[in-house]
Scaffold this active site. Structure first.
Site, PDB file in Angstrom:
ATOM      1  N   GLU A 216       0.853  -1.193   0.000  1.00 52.44           N
ATOM      2  CA  GLU A 216       0.000   0.000   0.000  1.00 52.44           C
ATOM      3  C   GLU A 216       0.890   1.246   0.000  1.00 52.44           C
ATOM      4  OE1 GLU A 216      -3.236   0.143   2.889  1.00 52.44           O
ATOM      5  OE2 GLU A 216      -3.451   2.304   2.626  1.00 52.44           O
TER       6      GLU A 216
ATOM      7  N   ARG B   7      -7.410   2.639  13.463  1.00 50.53           N
ATOM      8  CA  ARG B   7      -8.286   1.480  13.263  1.00 50.53           C
ATOM      9  C   ARG B   7      -8.224   0.526  14.464  1.00 50.53           C
ATOM     10  NH1 ARG B   7     -11.634  -0.915   9.332  1.00 50.53           N
ATOM     11  NH2 ARG B   7     -11.146   0.469   7.599  1.00 50.53           N
TER      12      ARG B   7
ATOM     13  N   GLU C 243     -10.427  -8.455   4.326  1.00 52.86           N
ATOM     14  CA  GLU C 243      -9.702  -8.494   5.597  1.00 52.86           C
ATOM     15  C   GLU C 243     -10.420  -9.184   6.762  1.00 52.86           C
ATOM     16  OE1 GLU C 243      -9.322  -4.133   5.107  1.00 52.86           O
ATOM     17  OE2 GLU C 243      -7.410  -4.418   6.085  1.00 52.86           O
TER      18      GLU C 243
HETATM   19  N1  MTE Z   1      -6.142 -11.662  -1.270  1.00 53.48           N
HETATM   20  C1  MTE Z   1      -5.086 -12.031  -2.031  1.00 53.48           C
HETATM   21  N2  MTE Z   1      -5.157 -13.181  -2.712  1.00 53.48           N
HETATM   22  N3  MTE Z   1      -3.958 -11.265  -2.101  1.00 53.48           N
HETATM   23  C2  MTE Z   1      -3.847 -10.088  -1.393  1.00 53.48           C
HETATM   24  O1  MTE Z   1      -2.811  -9.408  -1.472  1.00 53.48           O
HETATM   25  N4  MTE Z   1      -4.923  -8.530   0.196  1.00 53.48           N
HETATM   26  C3  MTE Z   1      -5.910  -8.406   1.270  1.00 53.48           C
HETATM   27  C4  MTE Z   1      -7.274  -8.873   0.781  1.00 53.48           C
HETATM   28  N5  MTE Z   1      -7.187 -10.144   0.147  1.00 53.48           N
HETATM   29  C5  MTE Z   1      -4.948  -9.686  -0.572  1.00 53.48           C
HETATM   30  C6  MTE Z   1      -6.102 -10.513  -0.576  1.00 53.48           C
HETATM   31  C7  MTE Z   1      -6.037  -7.048   1.786  1.00 53.48           C
HETATM   32  S1  MTE Z   1      -4.934  -6.511   2.932  1.00 53.48           S
HETATM   33  C8  MTE Z   1      -7.051  -6.220   1.394  1.00 53.48           C
HETATM   34  S2  MTE Z   1      -7.224  -4.676   2.048  1.00 53.48           S
HETATM   35  C9  MTE Z   1      -8.029  -6.624   0.384  1.00 53.48           C
HETATM   36  O2  MTE Z   1      -7.757  -7.916  -0.156  1.00 53.48           O
HETATM   37  C10 MTE Z   1      -8.006  -5.586  -0.738  1.00 53.48           C
HETATM   38  O3  MTE Z   1      -8.819  -5.905  -1.791  1.00 53.48           O
HETATM   39  P1  MTE Z   1     -10.382  -5.578  -1.812  1.00 53.48           P
HETATM   40  O4  MTE Z   1     -10.536  -4.200  -1.294  1.00 53.48           O
HETATM   41  O5  MTE Z   1     -10.693  -5.760  -3.221  1.00 53.48           O
HETATM   42  O6  MTE Z   1     -11.008  -6.587  -0.892  1.00 53.48           O
HETATM   43  N1  HPA Z   2      -7.663   0.707   5.779  1.00 49.85           N
HETATM   44  C1  HPA Z   2      -6.682   0.308   4.964  1.00 49.85           C
HETATM   45  N2  HPA Z   2      -5.822   1.116   4.405  1.00 49.85           N
HETATM   46  C2  HPA Z   2      -5.923   2.412   4.681  1.00 49.85           C
HETATM   47  C3  HPA Z   2      -6.916   2.900   5.524  1.00 49.85           C
HETATM   48  C4  HPA Z   2      -7.844   1.997   6.107  1.00 49.85           C
HETATM   49  O1  HPA Z   2      -8.757   2.346   6.866  1.00 49.85           O
HETATM   50  N3  HPA Z   2      -6.747   4.221   5.618  1.00 49.85           N
HETATM   51  C5  HPA Z   2      -5.662   4.502   4.859  1.00 49.85           C
HETATM   52  N4  HPA Z   2      -5.170   3.427   4.287  1.00 49.85           N
HETATM   53 MO1  MOS Z   3      -5.243  -4.008   3.214  1.00 51.91          MO
HETATM   54  S1  MOS Z   3      -4.119  -4.000   4.929  1.00 51.91           S
HETATM   55  O1  MOS Z   3      -6.112  -2.539   3.671  1.00 51.91           O
HETATM   56  O2  MOS Z   3      -4.085  -3.490   2.082  1.00 51.91           O
END
Ligand code: MTE
Ligand code: HPA
Ligand code: MOS
Length: 750
Positions: free
Chosen positions: A226, A304, A706
């Site tokens: 990120e 958070r 998550e």
């Molecule tokens: N799933 C896979 N296969 N690979 C990833 O890197 N990242 C996770 C989750 N699932 C991840 C994953 C994290 S930290 C987040 S925040 C969410 O996917 C982000 O994607 P979304 O917002 O589309 O759920």
């Molecule tokens: N979640 C994940 N990533 C972020 C957030 C949050 O709430 N705020 C800024 N980056």
């Molecule tokens: Mo997920 S820790 O918000 O990339």
């Protein structure tokens, strides 16, 4: 619908940064990083390294034409160290050479003299010395001080949860290419293409429009990309600005492990007060976050932690505070759950402590205090459409908890050297970036004149299958066949000013934008079709490339309508912008309504501990999860399974270790263990909760990325219960991960 990447993944044809065909004049980068965790740089000698044949140039802060600064929330992080170093692994210089091997050879020849300064590696030490990233944050509800006096039972204790390495399969990396007029294209493995663009522009001292960032997909991010994909991309861009040749830089695993931050370790102290019926009346918690040497995302992660400090429980009196402690470790960063898991581990520990002292089943306290409709969170949001008890009761009933418990009791009575333990883990996770202004997204949809469709969004595909979901939204809304739609790469030139792919909110935010753009295009094409068919546009529907009137197929096709639209000079492109409605948060009061909605669930975890060896097996994890109305259950169940494994790893075997000098000891895959197939739960059962879903979620399909990680927390308490079944004198502790070493000690201490 299957993940649209599965075919190319299986054949090894999917493109990652390292698969991009390089220009033949490409050069290769490598970072020279600090061997000391804290000190003043007295001298660095590059002469011998520069003399190596094939070394083109070694870049340092002196080569920065803009600002030597990449801090996002707080500008406290230089791209390359200047006069001081603050952690082992901090980048000092960037060697660019004709090959990676040459750069490696050169790196060994650089010598550095550092005057060492005192090193802090733990949050507790940092707090004692007043070393902080920023001012503490505090969320409060009701009045804890007076309530504790009225409580029948008050317990206090402390906890520690360790960090966690992301271990994305694809390490960090970028490929930067010079274009004409000083423009630079960066292919990056980042969750935040806009962050890379913005920081590259800032460091190079040029406008953002001169930088184009393109992302095809990531081999996993998990939060680790990120913010921390940025430096490598920016370094490559600085070299391109200077050398006008393409520069590729992909970290090897060893460098990646050493130089990047991880999940934050947290120390915490808690005090919990209950009445005679085990209602939790007051909860007081202080979190010490080990932030590392720079802010990175720590302030947002700390926030958070407070949002999730009471997990799935209603507690009328809460005082919570978090300190982001500055230490001499690599800046810790986002990791699935973003501080939420660390907060939840503490409240679960507090309840376990209370249960243990009261000699009752932890489940009784958990159950009595679960959130219900219209309960208030400490941050002021009123809980609505609460599915907490629904998931809890469904889990108990559908998985026949009573039978599991009596089976375990029988087993424990019959066995002396193996003991089983069980724990229930409820989760409640807020969906939205906690920073309200970040909750926006855009989609750019082109219908080409042959009827095919290209969709661009700000979403980054990293294995979570967000592109598949975007494609589902697009083809269903437009009424074309799924094969007609292509998901384009994520590119800052097509979709600008994006929030990172994070907070589990990507599918909601970008999906709603796709939905909006596609609806507009569809209505435009309905007008065209209505003229062709001479029927009212309200009668017209598109489905699988056919045009339907009053439920009857017509002779007209989607393709013909698009052709006519071209002749009529109708716009076949739409760009839509979506912002999450209703959310707000006032940081001066620490109150508001920050989340679009919450995701709920309950896990039942069973383990067996080998009481001679201290090793354990996870027999089963049985979950009732609130997906809302899942738009793709295969993908969503995959997310639950993956997150669960990752959560179990965090709680059990993944042990980050730094020595007192700030050197990472768990710096290889032989010294840092992640769950493999043998460590995975023997049985994973997932029941989707039947609900109406939530309108704020895309197609009522709730965010899933998550939240399920936190089911893993149940494992810690299941192991603890198994140990208690063996050693009744065991005084429970809250110190994760619960490695076999710690289990063995707990089994035999008195
Ligand atoms: N799933 C896979 N296969 N690979 C990833 O890197 N990242 C996770 C989750 N699932 C991840 C994953 C994290 S930290 C987040 S925040 C969410 O996917 C982000 O994607 P979304 O917002 O589309 O759920
Ligand atoms: N979640 C994940 N990533 C972020 C957030 C949050 O709430 N705020 C800024 N980056
Ligand atoms: Mo997920 S820790 O918000 O990339």
């Amino acid at each position: 619908m299957k993940n649209i990447d599965s075919y190319t993944h299986l054949r090894g044809e999917s493109l990652f940064v390292d698969d991009i065909i390089t220009r033949q004049d490409t050069l290769y980068g490598l970072v020279f990083d600090s061997p000391k965790a804290h000190g003043k740089i007295i001298a660095v000698n590059y002469a011998k390294a520069e003399a190596v044949h094939g070394v083109i140039k070694i870049f340092t802060y002196k080569d920065v034409r803009g600002e030597n600064q990449i801090g996002g929330i707080i500008p406290d992080e230089p791209l390359w160290a200047e006069k001081e170093v603050h952690f082992q692994g901090q980048p000092i210089a960037f060697i660019v050479a004709e090959s990676e091997q040459i750069a490696k050879k050169a790196r060994k020849l650089i010598t550095i003299e550092i005057e060492e300064l005192p090193i802090i590696t733990t949050a507790k030490e940092a707090k004692a010395k007043g070393s902080f990233i920023n001012a503490p944050r505090s969320f409060n509800l009701g009045d804890t001080a007076s309530t504790f006096k009225k409580c029948k039972h008050v317990f206090s204790g402390n906890t520690f949860s360790n960090g966690q390495e992301h271990l994305y399969l694809e390490t960090q990396g970028a490929y930067a290419i010079p274009m004409e007029n000083g423009n630079i294209k960066i292919i990056s493995s980042t969750q935040g293409p806009t962050s890379v663009q913005k920081m590259a522009a800032q460091v190079l001292g040029i406008a953002m429009h001169k930088i184009e960032v393109d992302v095809t997909r990531l081999g996993g991010g998990f939060g680790g990309k990120e913010d921390q994909a940025t430096p490598w991309a920016v370094m490559a861009a600085v070299a391109v600005q200077y050398l006008k040749k393409p520069v590729k830089f992909i970290l090897n695993r060893h460098d990646d492990l050493r130089m990047t931050g991880k999940r934050h370790p947290y120390d915490a102290t808690f005090k919990i007060g209950l009445d005679k019926d085990f209602n939790i009346l007051a909860y007081d918690v202080e979190f010490l976050q080990n932030s590392g040497a720079a802010a990175d995302l720590s302030p947002a992660i700390a926030e958070r932690t407070l949002f999730h400090a009471t997990n799935s429980y209603y507690i009328p009196n809460v005082s919570s505070i978090v300190h982001s402690c500055k230490t001499n470790l690599p800046p810790n960063t986002a990791f699935r759950g973003f501080g939420g898991p660390q907060g939840m581990f503490v409240i679960e520990s507090a309840i376990a402590k209370a249960a243990s002292e009261l000699k009752i089943n932890k489940r009784i306290i958990q159950e009595r205090n679960l959130l219900v409709e219209n309960d208030t969170f400490s941050y002021g949001q009123i809980a609505t459409q609460v599915e907490m008890k629904n998931t809890w009761n469904t889990a108990i009933k559908d998985f026949e908890l009573a039978k599991i418990e009596s089976r375990i009791t029988k087993f424990n009575n019959e066995n002396t050297l193996f003991k089983k333990g069980i724990a229930l883990m409820p989760i409640t996770f807020g969906i939205s970036f906690t920073n309200t202004p970040m909750n926006h997204a855009r989609a750019l949809v082109h219908i080409y004149q042959d009827g095919s469709v290209g969709v661009s969004t700000g979403a980054v595909e990293m294995g979570q299958s967000v592109n598949t979901k975007m494609l589902q939204v697009a083809y269903k809304t437009l009424g074309v066949r799924s094969k007609n739609v292509k998901l384009e790469t994520t590119n800052t030139t097509r979709v600008a000013n994006t929030s990172p792919t994070a907070a589990s909110a990507t599918a909601d935010l970008n999906g709603k934008a796709v939905l909006k753009a596609c609806k507009i295009l569809k209505n435009r094409l309905k007008k065209v079709a209505s003229k062709l068919l001479k029927v009212d546009e309200k009668e017209i529907r598109f489905k699988k490339n056919e045009v339907i009137v009053n439920g009857e197929l017509t002779a007209l096709t989607w393709k013909q309508v698009v052709s006519q639209a071209m002749l009529d000079r109708v716009a076949l492109t739409e760009n839509a912008h979506y912002v999450t409605p209703k959310i707000h948060f006032d940081k001066t009061k620490e109150k508001g309504h920050p989340f679009a909605y919450h995701v709920y669930g309950t896990a039942i975890t069973e383990v067996t501990v080998d009481c001679i060896r201290g090793v354990y097996e996870i027999d089963a994890v049985k979950i009732v999860h609130d997906f809302g109305q899942s738009m793709n259950l295969g993908i969503d169940i995959g997310q639950v399974e993956g997150a669960l494994a990752q959560g179990i790893g965090w709680m059990t075997m993944e042990e980050i270790a730094y020595d007192k000098k700030g050197k990472l000891l768990s710096n290889t895959l032989s010294s840092y263990k992640v769950p493999d197939v043998f460590a995975a739960a023997k049985e994973v059962a997932i029941i989707p909760l039947e609900t109406q879903g939530n309108k704020m979620a895309i197609k009522k399909s709730k965010a899933v990325g998550e939240p399920p990680l936190m089911y893993g927390i149940g494992t810690y308490f299941a192991i603890q219960n198994a140990i208690k079944a063996f050693n009744s004198k065991h005084v429970i502790k809250f110190n994760s991960p619960f490695t076999p070493e710690k289990v063995l000690i707990s089994l035999y201490e008195d």
